[in-house]
Design a protein around this motif. Structure first.
Motif, mmCIF file in Angstrom:
data_model
loop_
_atom_site.group_PDB
_atom_site.id
_atom_site.type_symbol
_atom_site.label_atom_id
_atom_site.label_comp_id
_atom_site.label_asym_id
_atom_site.label_seq_id
_atom_site.Cartn_x
_atom_site.Cartn_y
_atom_site.Cartn_z
ATOM 1 N N GLY A 50 44.393 41.514 35.594
ATOM 2 C CA GLY A 50 43.696 42.751 35.916
ATOM 3 C C GLY A 50 42.544 42.954 34.962
ATOM 4 O O GLY A 50 42.398 42.214 33.980
ATOM 5 N N PRO A 51 41.703 43.950 35.209
ATOM 6 C CA PRO A 51 40.556 44.204 34.324
ATOM 7 C C PRO A 51 41.002 44.495 32.899
ATOM 8 O O PRO A 51 42.119 44.974 32.656
ATOM 9 C CB PRO A 51 39.897 45.436 34.960
ATOM 10 N N SER A 52 40.129 44.223 31.947
ATOM 11 C CA SER A 52 40.416 44.543 30.548
ATOM 12 C C SER A 52 40.661 46.040 30.407
ATOM 13 O O SER A 52 39.924 46.861 30.960
ATOM 14 C CB SER A 52 39.244 44.118 29.650
ATOM 15 N N GLY A 53 41.719 46.381 29.690
ATOM 16 C CA GLY A 53 42.045 47.781 29.471
ATOM 17 C C GLY A 53 42.799 48.441 30.597
ATOM 18 O O GLY A 53 43.089 49.638 30.545
ATOM 19 N N ALA A 54 43.168 47.664 31.635
ATOM 20 C CA ALA A 54 43.851 48.260 32.786
ATOM 21 C C ALA A 54 45.311 48.584 32.503
ATOM 22 O O ALA A 54 45.913 49.402 33.206
ATOM 23 C CB ALA A 54 43.753 47.326 33.994
ATOM 24 N N GLY A 55 45.913 47.922 31.500
ATOM 25 C CA GLY A 55 47.296 48.222 31.154
ATOM 26 C C GLY A 55 48.253 47.059 31.298
ATOM 27 O O GLY A 55 49.469 47.248 31.347
ATOM 28 N N LYS A 56 47.721 45.830 31.316
ATOM 29 C CA LYS A 56 48.598 44.656 31.464
ATOM 30 C C LYS A 56 49.584 44.556 30.308
ATOM 31 O O LYS A 56 50.789 44.379 30.514
ATOM 32 C CB LYS A 56 47.745 43.377 31.552
ATOM 33 N N SER A 57 49.072 44.641 29.093
ATOM 34 C CA SER A 57 49.951 44.549 27.927
ATOM 35 C C SER A 57 50.835 45.787 27.795
ATOM 36 O O SER A 57 51.948 45.715 27.273
ATOM 37 C CB SER A 57 49.128 44.347 26.646
ATOM 38 N N VAL A 58 50.350 46.929 28.290
ATOM 39 C CA VAL A 58 51.155 48.156 28.263
ATOM 40 C C VAL A 58 52.422 47.973 29.099
ATOM 41 O O VAL A 58 53.523 48.340 28.671
ATOM 42 C CB VAL A 58 50.335 49.356 28.777
ATOM 43 N N LEU A 59 52.282 47.384 30.289
ATOM 44 C CA LEU A 59 53.462 47.157 31.116
ATOM 45 C C LEU A 59 54.423 46.184 30.441
ATOM 46 O O LEU A 59 55.636 46.408 30.436
ATOM 47 C CB LEU A 59 53.068 46.625 32.495
ATOM 48 N N VAL A 227 48.247 41.540 40.637
ATOM 49 C CA VAL A 227 46.986 42.100 40.152
ATOM 50 C C VAL A 227 47.170 43.587 39.871
ATOM 51 O O VAL A 227 47.588 44.353 40.750
ATOM 52 C CB VAL A 227 45.851 41.902 41.179
ATOM 53 N N LEU A 228 46.849 43.981 38.644
ATOM 54 C CA LEU A 228 46.921 45.377 38.240
ATOM 55 C C LEU A 228 45.558 46.037 38.429
ATOM 56 O O LEU A 228 44.538 45.495 38.004
ATOM 57 C CB LEU A 228 47.352 45.476 36.778
ATOM 58 N N GLY A 229 45.545 47.183 39.060
ATOM 59 C CA GLY A 229 44.317 47.948 39.224
ATOM 60 C C GLY A 229 44.645 49.339 39.718
ATOM 61 O O GLY A 229 45.653 49.558 40.406
#
Length: 278
Positions: A50-59, A227-229
């Protein structure tokens, strides 16, 4: 059917070992994830992009219990980690391994001692046995024996990634979480790391949850992509699903110039290899 050299593990292994349902995570008044749902299946390599800052690492950190969520449920191996007892949590934690961004090795410990950290935390083993097991893990990820006594500051970027992966494998986990595992590596080193992950998955029967932005990894190593968005999972499925999905960011990402170059190179390599059995 295999595509781009990948075994289609996702279609043959249907058991869900991670299930996130309607997960919402906020930092203050800002919603990072909202009503997000995602399943991870046994034996697959799932690429989470997903885009940078979208929350991939947060999940990823929320699944691991490192971030609080405001709504929804996350089950790992059928256990709701948030509501689990201490013993249940310990049992779950021993079945996963984590490679954090940049390796996150302890600078004051040798590579061997870094790999032994999970063993000291969860197991009761003699120093000799821990040494033997840690050296076995280092060999498993392709590090030379002399790397064991080095400190992280003495390692190259690629060696740091492999040492961190060895630590993630210390307890023989069922699933490994990889946070941007090829970031900072040169193309050859990144390709070698992707191949290592695929080999370990097939050899050890691992499930791999890979947060990545690396198109090469997505095209080469992943059985399925999510894909996260817009604070949720926009689409999930094999690469063909990504290529046909009608969303501006997804289309730009998977049909951009670099993606077309990778796809062309991959098709060229397949054509040069000739048909099976030729």
């Amino acid at each position: 059917m295999a595509t781009n050299g990948r075994a289609d593990h996702g279609s043959t292994q249907s058991e869900v070992i991670i299930r996130a349902t309607d997960v919402t995570v906020r930092f203050g008044s800002k919603a990072i994830l909202e009503n997000l749902s995602l399943d991870v299946r046994r034996g697959e390599i799932l690429g989470f992009v997903g885009p940078s800052g979208a929350g991939k690492s947060v999940l990823l950190r929320t699944i691991l219990g490192l971030n609080a969520k405001q709504a929804g449920t996350i089950e790992v191996f059928g256990i709701d980690y948030e509501r689990a007892s201490t013993d249940e949590r310990l049992a779950v934690e021993q079945r996963w391994g984590v490679l954090f961004q940049h390796g996150a090795l302890f600078g004051s410990l040798t590579v061997l001692e870094n790999v032994q950290v999970p063993m000291r935390e969860y197991l009761t083993l003699s120093p000799k046995l821990m040494d033997e097991l840690a050296r076995l893990k280092l060999d498993l990820v392709g590090l030379a024996p002399d790397a064991a006594d080095k400190f992280p500051s003495e390692l190259s970027g690629g060696m740091i990634k492999r040492a961190a992966l060895a630590r993630a494998l210390a307890l023989d986990p069922d699933i490994v979480f990889l946070d941007e595992p090829t970031a900072g590596l040169d193309p050859i080193g990144a390709a070698d790391f992707d191949q290592l992950i695929m080999t370990l998955r097939d050899t050890l029967g691992l499930t791999v949850y890979m947060v990545t932005h690396d198109l090469d990894s997505l095209f080469t190593a992943c059985d399925r992509i999510a894909v996260l968005g817009d604070r949720k999972v926009l689409v999930e499925g094999p690469l063909d699903t990504m290529l046909s999905f009608d969303h501006p960011w997804v289309k730009s990402y998977f049909h951009g110039k670099r993606a077309r170059t990778i796809a062309t190179d991959d098709q060229g390599a397949a054509g040069a290899a000739g048909p099976q059995g030729a």
